[in-house]
Design a protein around this motif. Sequence first.
Motif, PDB file in Angstrom:
ATOM      1  N   LEU A 127       0.836  -1.212   0.000  1.00  0.00           N
ATOM      2  CA  LEU A 127       0.000   0.000   0.000  1.00  0.00           C
ATOM      3  C   LEU A 127       0.871   1.262   0.000  1.00  0.00           C
ATOM      4  N   ILE A 128       1.837   1.274   0.904  1.00  0.00           N
ATOM      5  CA  ILE A 128       2.685   2.475   1.015  1.00  0.00           C
ATOM      6  C   ILE A 128       3.504   2.679  -0.264  1.00  0.00           C
ATOM      7  N   SER A 129       4.010   1.591  -0.813  1.00  0.00           N
ATOM      8  CA  SER A 129       4.782   1.701  -2.056  1.00  0.00           C
ATOM      9  C   SER A 129       3.930   2.275  -3.174  1.00  0.00           C
ATOM     10  N   SER A 130       2.701   1.786  -3.265  1.00  0.00           N
ATOM     11  CA  SER A 130       1.798   2.277  -4.320  1.00  0.00           C
ATOM     12  C   SER A 130       1.502   3.755  -4.116  1.00  0.00           C
ATOM     13  N   ILE A 131       1.260   4.125  -2.863  1.00  0.00           N
ATOM     14  CA  ILE A 131       0.960   5.532  -2.563  1.00  0.00           C
ATOM     15  C   ILE A 131       2.165   6.415  -2.875  1.00  0.00           C
ATOM     16  N   LYS A 132       3.345   5.948  -2.471  1.00  0.00           N
ATOM     17  CA  LYS A 132       4.559   6.749  -2.693  1.00  0.00           C
ATOM     18  C   LYS A 132       4.855   6.918  -4.186  1.00  0.00           C
ATOM     19  N   SER A 133       4.668   5.820  -4.924  1.00  0.00           N
ATOM     20  CA  SER A 133       5.070   5.864  -6.330  1.00  0.00           C
ATOM     21  C   SER A 133       4.032   6.543  -7.211  1.00  0.00           C
ATOM     22  N   ARG A 134       2.779   6.610  -6.753  1.00  0.00           N
ATOM     23  CA  ARG A 134       1.735   7.215  -7.583  1.00  0.00           C
ATOM     24  C   ARG A 134       1.065   8.398  -6.887  1.00  0.00           C
ATOM     25  N   SER A 135       1.802   9.051  -6.052  1.00  0.00           N
ATOM     26  CA  SER A 135       1.218  10.141  -5.260  1.00  0.00           C
ATOM     27  C   SER A 135       0.689  11.274  -6.137  1.00  0.00           C
TER      28      SER A 135
END
Lengths: 217, 176
Positions: A46-54
């Motif tokens: 979840l965090i990776s997705s949020i960070k990479s697609r912020s």
Amino acid sequence: MRKCLFEDQIDDYLLNRLEGPAKDRFEEHYFNCSNCFAKLQERDELISSIKSRSAWLFSRERQPEPKGVAAALGRMTDWLTPRQWAVAAVSATVILFTVFGALPLLRHQSPQFTLSEGEVVRGQSLSLITPLIDVKAVPAYFEWAKLANAADYKISIYNGELLWSASTTDTRIAIPEDVKRKMVAGNTYAWQVRAFSAGGTLVAVSSRVRFQVVTGN
Amino acid sequence: MFLTSLYNTVMDANKPAVDLDELVLKFRPVVAFRVRKALGGSTPDWEDVADEIITQVIEKVRNGEFRGESSIGTFIYTVTSRRIVDFIRQKTKVLKGGPEPSPWPDPSEDAETRERARIVAGAVQQLKPKFKEVLNLYYYQELSREEVAARLGISPRRVSERLNYAQKLLRKRVRS
């Protein structure tokens, strides 16, 4: 399932807020706890997705909140699913049709009056004034209330069948002597008035009122 | 291939107290996660390091170095931590002055990860604004719960509730 004590540290670990022995303990723990490790993986994803697609995810959040009707509509679109929008659109159409289409038609439609078994008409109601109750003598005249849009009135007197009928522009009429003579004491009669517009359209119908010419006059 | 052949040799040579088949299946992802977290997903060698660690563990179990004084998880954790420290020591000179590795794995590193990231991000995008806002402040801007609460004018407990509920919704949507 009982919550593991280390679960609360998952976010802190992934966001690099755990240090030293606390971090070591947490890392050792997830080597031994498959439940925590599964949650750790899920949270990391979840965090990776949020960070990479912020930029894509939160671009609107960083902009100042627009105001006005358009903004309110925009916020509404966030709340409603496409299906809810479809339902809302159909409902709005039905309401608009009812308000602007059907209701005016109903409003202009006159009330319905049953004149006889085979005769049903629409029109405004028309009030009769006299005679309304039994009379001791044959009435010299018949009177009813004036209607603004009526140009002509037609009175009908019945004694089981049509006894006499006449038209007038006035709101009262005297019955002819020959008709008077036909109206015998002790019998029951009925009368009714219909109002017509200048164009000859029926605009109002009174109720059919019964009266009796009582004996002994 | 090397890992598989070594593993088979271990299984043929002895009857270890630890089920090595289960060990590899269970701990390979854990070791890989720990290594990637420590070295960064952009470090090209991280998967090799993870494989080396699993190989070391199998060898150590085979050689009887795991005596059951701790859990097998703790044993593998210790081996992993030591190997990570060694790797960082070896690479320090090389890495010094080089580009800083991203602390977050690049979701474009492989097709499967990219697809997973797309699904998760899509699910996040569909959340109500109040949940997205909490995820943004807490996970992207990395504010503490208290800071998020102050920013949104709600209690820290409410922040936790929104985070938990958002994760619950995401779990449901990603699985469906």
